[in-house]
Scaffold this active site. Sequence first.
Site, mmCIF file in Angstrom:
data_model
loop_
_atom_site.group_PDB
_atom_site.id
_atom_site.type_symbol
_atom_site.label_atom_id
_atom_site.label_comp_id
_atom_site.label_asym_id
_atom_site.label_seq_id
_atom_site.Cartn_x
_atom_site.Cartn_y
_atom_site.Cartn_z
ATOM 1 C CB THR A 13 34.706 47.179 36.631
ATOM 2 O OG1 THR A 13 34.460 46.853 35.282
ATOM 3 C CG2 THR A 13 34.525 45.956 37.504
ATOM 4 C CB VAL A 14 37.143 49.899 40.143
ATOM 5 C CG1 VAL A 14 37.548 50.232 41.566
ATOM 6 C CG2 VAL A 14 37.910 48.664 39.655
ATOM 7 C CE LYS A 105 46.175 46.431 38.289
ATOM 8 N NZ LYS A 105 45.279 46.485 37.113
ATOM 9 C CB VAL A 132 49.091 45.262 44.844
ATOM 10 C CG1 VAL A 132 49.681 43.857 44.890
ATOM 11 C CG2 VAL A 132 50.077 46.241 44.225
ATOM 12 N N GLY A 134 43.704 43.513 44.285
ATOM 13 C CA GLY A 134 42.296 43.905 44.479
ATOM 14 C C GLY A 134 41.858 43.994 45.920
ATOM 15 N N GLY A 187 34.001 36.813 31.654
ATOM 16 C CA GLY A 187 34.273 38.193 32.079
ATOM 17 C C GLY A 187 35.526 38.352 32.921
ATOM 18 C CD GLU A 190 41.268 44.431 31.422
ATOM 19 O OE1 GLU A 190 41.496 45.288 30.574
ATOM 20 O OE2 GLU A 190 41.716 44.458 32.580
ATOM 21 C CE LYS A 205 47.321 43.378 39.833
ATOM 22 N NZ LYS A 205 46.438 42.305 39.353
ATOM 23 N N GLY A 302 37.739 42.468 40.552
ATOM 24 C CA GLY A 302 36.275 42.467 40.537
ATOM 25 C C GLY A 302 35.709 43.729 41.161
#
Length: 428
Positions: A13-14, A105, A132, A134, A187, A190, A205, A302
């Site tokens: 994703t990232v 994290k 932390v 996003g 979504g 997870e 975080k 996201g």
Amino acid sequence: MENIKIALLGLGTVGTGVYKVLKAQKAEMPDKIGAEIVIKKILVRNKEKAVAKVDDPSVLTTDWQEIIQDPEIQIVVEVMGGMEPARTYILEALEAGKNVATANKDLIAADGRELLDAAHAHQKDLLFEAAVAGGIPIIRPLKQCLAGNHLSEVIGIVNGTTNFILSKMTSEGMEFAEALAMATELGYAEADPTADIEGYDAGRKVAIMASIAFNSRVTFEDVYTEGITKISAKDIRYAKEMGYDIKLLGVAKNTPEGIEARVHPMMIPSTHALASVNDSFNAVFVHGDAVDDAMFYGRGAGELPTASAIVGDVFDIARNIRMNCCGRIGCTCYKDLPIKKMEDIKSRYFLRMQVEDRYGVLASITSVLGNNCVSIAQIIQKAKKQDLAEIVVITDSVRERHFRDSLKVMEGMSIIKKISSVIRVYGD
Ligand code: NAP
Ligand code: HSE
């Protein structure tokens, strides 16, 4: 015009978000940072799965050695997640003279000190803005923009999945399981939602933010965590009737008796700024002696929001590379403050229970609370069913130890049939 070559570790994703954002920024990079960032390699586990995500499949590799041994690669972007091999790869990258940006994290909350020490030893940057909240800038503000403060409090909603679930339970009266199923379908949650719903993700975080805010190392193990699985639609409804919303809050406070670091559901006044942070949004509220109050709000997770933070770090590192000043800002934990035990924190509490509906019951309950130094702010009888009554008690601010002692006594009382909920309440 300098080309700065980087490698991505992971294309999930990232990683995919970072790829897209760098592509969208390509034309402006020369003016923005005086260099062009070129992705030379992307480490994946399965090339076939990744081919469709990139323009040039020759950048894909399954071999870490191709990255670590390439002297041209100056920045490693770790977006694989997990403890190993991410930890080893980051340490090896720093030792090889490469700078690192990571969103990890779990790793920073557990081994931040060791990783930052390694970065310092090799005079390299190790940045982790994405770890932390996003897309919300919070690491750099705490570390740099607010450095002229003694920060005393960092409180926030730092998990989007649980905030989405609690928002749905509030706005649509859903029970936890139904709201979790919706979060999974959309979504947000997870496949294994444990880290989110049990408060571990938020706890990591909190550890990272507290370490930076109070200049003293706090690890995930130091953070008390309690999730949202026991919150019911009824708790949320009763909270609303009393002018509160229930949120999963991360709390870090620097007190004279030590650092408080905790994550748990909390009833906060519906008028509080954090009460209006809904759905998958995050917000962090900071108090400092110079800045007073400051609040940061936005998307805490996201693909693109998280990539926004990572690419900001990559650009910062690129500027440092150009000016030959990497490793300028390293670990800022120069104090060694104690961590306050959870039993020693003070809070107000909401207590909902089912009791026998007969004379003397209320008197017995109030006397147990009184005997344990727990002062009552409000007591309400909500509903009667057959020979049972539902009682809601809100306490004044009391020491957790005293409240737990009284709960222990109440759990053994035959007139109390069930302690349905215990939720901390915001405020003194
Ligand atoms: P993800 O979608 O699961 O992506 C991770 C990627 O890394 C996958 O493509 C995986 O490959 C790959 N990978 C894992 N181990 C690898 C290895 N040993 N060698 C090569 N590739 C490997 O995870 P993500 O959501 O992008 O999260 C990445 C990191 O960002 C985590 O640390 C997470 O905590 C952090 N983060 C995520 C978000 C978010 O919104 N998702 C927000 C903030 C921070 P396979 O597909 O083959 O398993
Ligand atoms: N699982 C996290 C959340 C995102 O729901 O906020 C990654 O930090």
